[in-house]
Design a protein around this motif. Structure first.
Motif, mmCIF file in Angstrom:
data_model
loop_
_atom_site.group_PDB
_atom_site.id
_atom_site.type_symbol
_atom_site.label_atom_id
_atom_site.label_comp_id
_atom_site.label_asym_id
_atom_site.label_seq_id
_atom_site.Cartn_x
_atom_site.Cartn_y
_atom_site.Cartn_z
ATOM 1 N N GLN A 209 0.879 -1.278 0.008
ATOM 2 C CA GLN A 209 -0.001 -0.045 -0.095
ATOM 3 C C GLN A 209 0.696 1.138 0.119
ATOM 4 O O GLN A 209 0.626 2.047 -0.456
ATOM 5 C CB GLN A 209 -0.814 0.016 1.233
ATOM 6 N N ASN A 210 1.897 1.187 1.076
ATOM 7 C CA ASN A 210 2.757 2.407 0.935
ATOM 8 C C ASN A 210 3.494 2.797 -0.329
ATOM 9 O O ASN A 210 3.688 3.820 -0.838
ATOM 10 C CB ASN A 210 3.854 2.077 2.184
ATOM 11 N N ALA A 211 4.015 1.420 -1.251
ATOM 12 C CA ALA A 211 4.695 1.678 -2.325
ATOM 13 C C ALA A 211 3.899 2.218 -3.333
ATOM 14 O O ALA A 211 4.004 3.037 -4.292
ATOM 15 C CB ALA A 211 5.360 0.441 -2.739
ATOM 16 N N TYR A 212 2.563 1.762 -3.394
ATOM 17 C CA TYR A 212 1.257 2.068 -4.379
ATOM 18 C C TYR A 212 1.303 3.764 -4.400
ATOM 19 O O TYR A 212 1.099 4.407 -5.096
ATOM 20 C CB TYR A 212 -0.025 1.408 -4.107
ATOM 21 N N LYS A 213 1.104 4.052 -3.106
ATOM 22 C CA LYS A 213 0.819 5.840 -2.685
ATOM 23 C C LYS A 213 1.920 6.193 -3.335
ATOM 24 O O LYS A 213 1.783 7.572 -3.757
ATOM 25 C CB LYS A 213 0.605 5.823 -1.213
ATOM 26 N N GLN A 214 3.232 5.826 -2.999
ATOM 27 C CA GLN A 214 4.472 6.684 -3.225
ATOM 28 C C GLN A 214 4.612 6.485 -4.914
ATOM 29 O O GLN A 214 4.757 7.676 -5.701
ATOM 30 C CB GLN A 214 5.750 5.838 -2.962
ATOM 31 N N TYR A 215 4.013 5.581 -5.609
ATOM 32 C CA TYR A 215 3.919 5.472 -7.094
ATOM 33 C C TYR A 215 2.998 6.432 -7.519
ATOM 34 O O TYR A 215 3.213 7.291 -8.535
ATOM 35 C CB TYR A 215 3.430 4.040 -7.508
ATOM 36 N N ILE A 216 1.775 6.872 -6.963
ATOM 37 C CA ILE A 216 0.934 7.733 -7.207
ATOM 38 C C ILE A 216 1.605 9.405 -6.970
ATOM 39 O O ILE A 216 1.496 10.136 -7.898
ATOM 40 C CB ILE A 216 -0.209 7.886 -6.365
ATOM 41 N N VAL A 217 2.505 9.408 -5.878
ATOM 42 C CA VAL A 217 3.202 10.571 -5.818
ATOM 43 C C VAL A 217 3.977 10.758 -6.748
ATOM 44 O O VAL A 217 4.196 12.012 -7.522
ATOM 45 C CB VAL A 217 3.802 10.654 -4.563
ATOM 46 N N ASP A 218 4.909 9.750 -7.325
ATOM 47 C CA ASP A 218 5.887 9.952 -8.242
ATOM 48 C C ASP A 218 5.227 10.447 -9.644
ATOM 49 O O ASP A 218 5.966 11.110 -9.993
ATOM 50 C CB ASP A 218 6.553 8.596 -8.422
ATOM 51 N N LEU A 219 4.111 9.931 -9.936
ATOM 52 C CA LEU A 219 3.628 10.231 -11.298
ATOM 53 C C LEU A 219 3.026 11.415 -11.465
ATOM 54 O O LEU A 219 3.356 12.471 -12.319
ATOM 55 C CB LEU A 219 2.467 8.991 -11.788
ATOM 56 N N PHE A 220 2.162 12.005 -10.252
ATOM 57 C CA PHE A 220 1.924 13.105 -10.197
ATOM 58 C C PHE A 220 2.985 14.188 -10.286
ATOM 59 O O PHE A 220 2.845 15.333 -10.898
ATOM 60 C CB PHE A 220 0.627 13.404 -9.100
ATOM 61 N N THR A 221 3.983 13.826 -9.587
ATOM 62 C CA THR A 221 5.176 14.870 -9.428
ATOM 63 C C THR A 221 5.583 14.981 -10.915
ATOM 64 O O THR A 221 6.079 16.316 -11.212
ATOM 65 C CB THR A 221 6.132 14.252 -8.421
ATOM 66 N N LEU A 222 5.690 13.914 -11.676
ATOM 67 C CA LEU A 222 6.316 13.952 -12.958
ATOM 68 C C LEU A 222 5.699 14.746 -13.758
ATOM 69 O O LEU A 222 6.102 15.380 -14.889
ATOM 70 C CB LEU A 222 6.574 12.522 -13.430
ATOM 71 N N THR A 223 4.213 15.197 -13.670
ATOM 72 C CA THR A 223 3.496 15.765 -14.469
ATOM 73 C C THR A 223 3.251 17.301 -13.994
ATOM 74 O O THR A 223 2.213 17.895 -14.173
ATOM 75 C CB THR A 223 2.253 15.123 -14.707
#
Length: 688
Positions: A209-223
Motif C-alpha cells: 500500500q505504501n509503495a502504491y501511494k508513493q507510485y501515485i506521488v511519483d507520477l503526479f510529481t512528474l506531471t
C-alpha cells in the motif's frame, strides 16, 4: 482457465477472466529414443531426497541448487527458459523486419510489425516528447464540471480505448446463448492486483500500500504537481479505490458462473444506478440496438453509482487523472518507466527491469499478435507439427472417454452427456486458420504513443462491432508464439499455440514417456477443464446449462471438496496458505491431466515395456518428465502475489499433490507408509 507455468497460465478461459512448439512426425505408440541426458538429466535430481518424501525436490533438487533467478525475472525454471528462448526468436524477427520496414509496402505485415517495433525503440523521440502525449487527456479532465461531466469522461475514455475507470465493460459471448454476443458490465476501477490489498493491514500488505501511494506521488510529481499536492492526491485515490474494493466480490465468489450471470433490461439496470443512465451511455460507447446487459456483480454497480454521487467532483477528477497516468506510464519517458518499475518490483521482487528490446518485442506480440504470429510460424512451426500434435490429442481424448465410461460414482445418464461433451471438443493447434488482418489499422514509424492509441482504438472498435453478428468460433485467445494453452467453455474448445509445443513439453526426438509426461499432461489438463467445477457447468455446445443428475453433481462436489482441503493445507510462504477454493479448477485439471496422460502413455509401445533408459523405467520417466515441467525458483514477493491472486497453485504443489492420488506413482518409486507424501489407497482422491 489457464494452465499456469510460472505466472503465465495454461488456461481454461472462463468468460469472466478470458475470464480468457516445434514438433514433427510420429504417432502415439511409436517410441523414438534420443540421448537421454537431454530429456531426463540425472544431474538435475537430488538423490538425497526420497521420492516419497518430496517428489518435486527429488526430481528437481539438483537443478534448483545449481541455478539462480536472473535479476530481470521473478522466477526461473523450465517454463521461463522456454519462454525466454521464444522471446529471442521473436526479437530476431521484429529486429529483422524493423531494419527494412521503412521501405515496405504501407499496410503490409512487415511494415506494420517493423514500424511498431522501430517506434517503440526510438527512445530519443520518446524522451523528447515528455508527457506531451497525455496533456490533452489531463486538460480535458481539468475542464470537467459535475458528475455528468465525469460520466461523459468515462464513456469517452472507454470508447477511445484510453482508460477503464470505475467498472469493467466488454462484449463477449452470452454464456446462456452462445451463438450471440452480449454487452457485459462488471466490477473494476481499482489499480492493485486484488481487493484484499486495500482491505488488509498486515505488514506485507501495508508495504505494498505504501509503495502504491508513493507510485501515485511519483507520477503526479512528474506531471507538475507539488509534493504536497501529489501526496494529497495519493490519499484521495487510495481511499476512493478502497471503497470500490469493498464493494467487489472476492475472486472465489467470481468463480461461480451462475452467480455472475445477471441479465438486465437497459431501463431496469438504469433504475439501480441513477447516475449511470445506460440508455444514454451505451450509444456513446458505440453500442446500439441492445436492449439487455449482462452484469457480473449488480451490487458492485449500485455501490459504484453511490460512490460517484457521494464523492466530490474534484476528487473524481483526481481519480480520473490517475487512470490516465497509470495507463500511460509505461509508454512515456524513462522517468515514468522507472517509477512504474519501482512500484511493480515491490509486488514482484524483480530486481532490474527487462531490457527495452525484450519488453517492446512483447508489446508487438500483444498489439499485432496475428501479424507477428504469421512471421513466427513461417519460421518455427510446420504443418507436420500440427499433425503430430493432433494425433496426441486424439489419443488422450479417447483415453478420457474410456475413463468416463469406467467411473463408478457417475450414473449412465450423466456419463452419456459427459461423453457427448467430450466428443464435441473443438481442437485448435499451433495457429489460427484465419489470420486477423487488422484492417484499417495504420502504424507510423515516428509515432510510438499514437501507434498505441490506434491499436487500442482498433481493438475497441473491433470488439463492439461484433454485436449483432454471428459468433466467430475461429478466433484465438492467444497468439501463436505464446507458451501456454487454454480451454474455453463457451466454445467447448481446447487450444494449444505453437509456442508451447517445444521441450520440456514436447520434442519429436524424445521417448513417449517424456512427451506424455509433458505435453500429454498439458492436453489432459485442458480436457479436464471441461469437467472441472466451473467447466462442468457448460454443456456440449458451450451453453451454461445444468446437464448433471443431482446425485452425480453431489458426488462430484464431495470429491472436489477433498481437493480443496488437500491444497488448503499447504503453506506456500510463512503464513500464506494455498487457497484451495480459488485454485480448485486448476488443481482438478492437474489431477485429471496426469491421470489421463499416464493411461494414454500406457497404450504406447514404451508404456507397455519395462526397458530402462539411463536407469529409469518408462513409468519413472513419465513422472519425472511431469515434475521437470514445474521445475523452478521463485522470489518470495512473486510467490506471495501468486498465492493471493492466481487461480494456479505454486509449482511444487502442482507437482506433488496430484501424484499423491495416483497409484502408479507409488508403484513406480516404491513409495511406502511412513514416507511424507504417502496417502492410504482409500484416501487417494479419484475424480476423472
Amino acid at each position: 482457465m489457464k494452465f499456469n507455468f510460472g505466472n503465465v497460465m495454461l488456461a481454461a478461459a472462463v468468460c469472466v477472466s478470458a475470464n480468457v512448439y516445434a514438433v514433427d512426425g510420429g504417432k502415439p505408440g511409436k517410441t523414438k529414443l534420443a540421448p537421454p541426458q537431454k530429456f531426463i538429466d540425472p544431474a538435475n535430481l537430488d538423490n538425497s531426497v526420497k521420492p516419497g518424501d518430496d517428489f518435486f525436490e527429488y526430481a528437481n533438487g539438483g537443478w534448483l541448487k545449481k541455478n539462480t533467478i536472473p535479476a530481470k525475472e521473478t522466477r526461473w525454471g523450465s517454463f521461463n527458459i522456454l519462454n525466454d528462448d521464444n522471446k529471442k526468436k521473436l526479437q530476431g524477427i521484429v529486429q529483422e523486419v524493423a531494419n527494412t520496414s521503412a521501405n515496405a509496402a504501407k499496410g503490409s505485415i512487415k511494415q506494420r510489425v517493423g514500424d511498431l517495433y522501430a517506434s517503440a525503440m526510438d527512445t530519443v523521440a520518446i524522451e523528447k516528447r515528455g508527457f506531451d502525449p497525455i496533456k490533452p487527456d489531463l486538460q480535458r479532465i481539468n475542464a470537467i464540471n459535475g458528475v455528468d461531466g465525469v460520466v461523459n469522461e468515462i464513456t469517452y475514455e472507454r470508447s477511445h480505448a484510453i482508460g477503464s475507470p470505475l467498472f469493467s465493460f466488454g462484449v463477449r459471448q452470452d454464456p446462456k446463448h452462445v451463438s450471440k454476443y452480449v454487452v457485459s458490465l462488471g466490477q473494476g476501477g481499482t489499480s492493485l492486483p486484488d481487493r484484499d490489498y486495500y482491505l488488509k493491514s498486515d505488514p506485507r500488505t501495508t508495504r505494498i500500500q505504501n509503495a502504491y501511494k508513493q507510485y501515485i506521488v511519483d507520477l503526479f510529481t512528474l506531471t507538475g504537481s507539488t509534493p504536497e499536492e501529489a501526496a494529497k492526491n495519493a490519499t484521495t485515490i487510495f481511499e476512493l479505490e478502497k471503497k470500490l474494493a469493498q464493494a467487489q466480490m472476492s475472486r472465489v465468489e467470481m468463480r461461480d458462473p451462475n452467480k455472475t450471470y445477471n441479465k438486465f433490461a437497459v431501463a431496469s439496470l438504469s433504475q439501480t444506478t441513477p447516475h449511470l443512465n445506460w440508455a444514454q451511455i451505451l450509444p456513446k460507447l458505440k453500442v446500439n440496438g441492445q436492449d439487455t446487459i449482462l452484469v457480473s456483480s449488480p451490487s458492485f454497480l449500485t455501490a459504484a453509482d453511490g460512490i460517484l454521487a457521494s464523492t466530490p467532483v474534484e476528487d473524481l477528477k483526481t481519480y480520473m487523472k490517475w487512470g490516465i497516468l497509470r495507463g500511460s506510464a509505461g509508454s512515456l519517458t524513462s522517468a515514468f518507466n522507472k517509477a512504474q518499475f519501482k512500484f511493480s518490483s515491490v509486488l514482484s521482487g524483480q530486481q532490474v527491469q527487462a531490457p527495452r528490446y525484450e519488453r517492446m518485442t512483447g508489446l508487438v506480440d500483444g498489439s499485432l499478435g496475428e501479424l507477428l504470429g504469421q512471421l513466427y510460424v513461417e519460421k518455427y512451426f510446420t504443418p507436420q507439427a500440427k499433425a503430430a500434435m493432433l494425433a496426441l490429442v486424439n489419443n488422450l481424448k479417447s483415453t478420457l472417454g474410456d475413463r468416463i465410461k469406467r467411473l463408478e460414482w457417475m450414473t449412465p445418464e450423466t456419463k452419456e452427456r459427459a461423453l457427448r461433451k467430450l466428443n464435441a471438443f473443438t481442437v485448435k493447434i499451433g495457429y489460427t486458420d484465419k489470420w486477423e488482418t487488422y484492417a484499417g489499422l495504420t502504424v507510423d514509424r515516428n509515432d510510438y504513443f499514437g501507434n498505441l492509441r490506434r491499436v487500442g482504438q482498433w481493438g475497441y472498435n473491433d470488439m463492439v462491432s461484433r454485436l449483432g453478428k454471428p459468433v466467430d468460433k475461429t478466433e484465438w485467445g492467444m497468439t501463436p508464439p505464446t507458451v501456454n494453452a487454454y480451454y474455453n467453455p463457451v466454445n467447448n474448445e481446447i487450444v494449444f499455440p505453437a509456442g508451447i509445443l517445444q521441450f520440456p513439453f514436447y520434442d519429436y526426438k524424445a521417448d513417449d514417456a517424456v512427451n506424455y509426461g509433458g505435453i500429454g499432461a498439458v492436453i489432459g489438463h485442458e480436457m479436464t477443464h471441461g469437467f472441472d467445477d466451473q467447466g462442468r457447468q457448460y454443456d456440449a455446445d458451450g451453453t451454461l446449462r445444468d446437464w448433471w443428475k443431482k446425485d452425480d453433481a453431489d458426488k462430484f462436489k464431495s470429491r472436489a471438496d477433498l481437493v480443496v482441503n488437500q491444497y488448503s493445507a499447504f503453506t506456500a510462504l510463512d503464513t500464506l496458505h494455498v487457497n484451495g477454493k480459488l485454485t480448485l479448477g486448476e488443481n482438478l485439471a492437474d489431477l485429471g491431466g496426469v491421470n489421463i496422460a499416464y493411461e494414454a502413455f500406457k497404450k504406447t509401445k514404451q508404456g507397455q515395456s519395462n526397458t530402462k533408459i539411463d536407469g529409469f523405467t518408462p513409468d519413472q520417466r513419465f513422472f519425472l518428465s511431469y515434475a521437470q515441467v514445474w521445475r523452478g525458483l521463485q522470489r518470495p514477493e512473486a510467490l506471495a502475489l501468486q498465492v493471493q491472486t492466481d487461480p494456479h497453485s505454486p509449482g511444487q504443489f502442482r507437482t506433488n499433490a496430484p501424484l499423491t492420488n495416483i497409484d502408479a506413482w507409488y508403484k513406480a518409486f516404491n513409495v511406502q507408509p511412513g514416507d511424507k507424501m504417502y496417502k492410504k489407497p482409500e484416501d487417494r482422491i479419484r475424480i476423472w
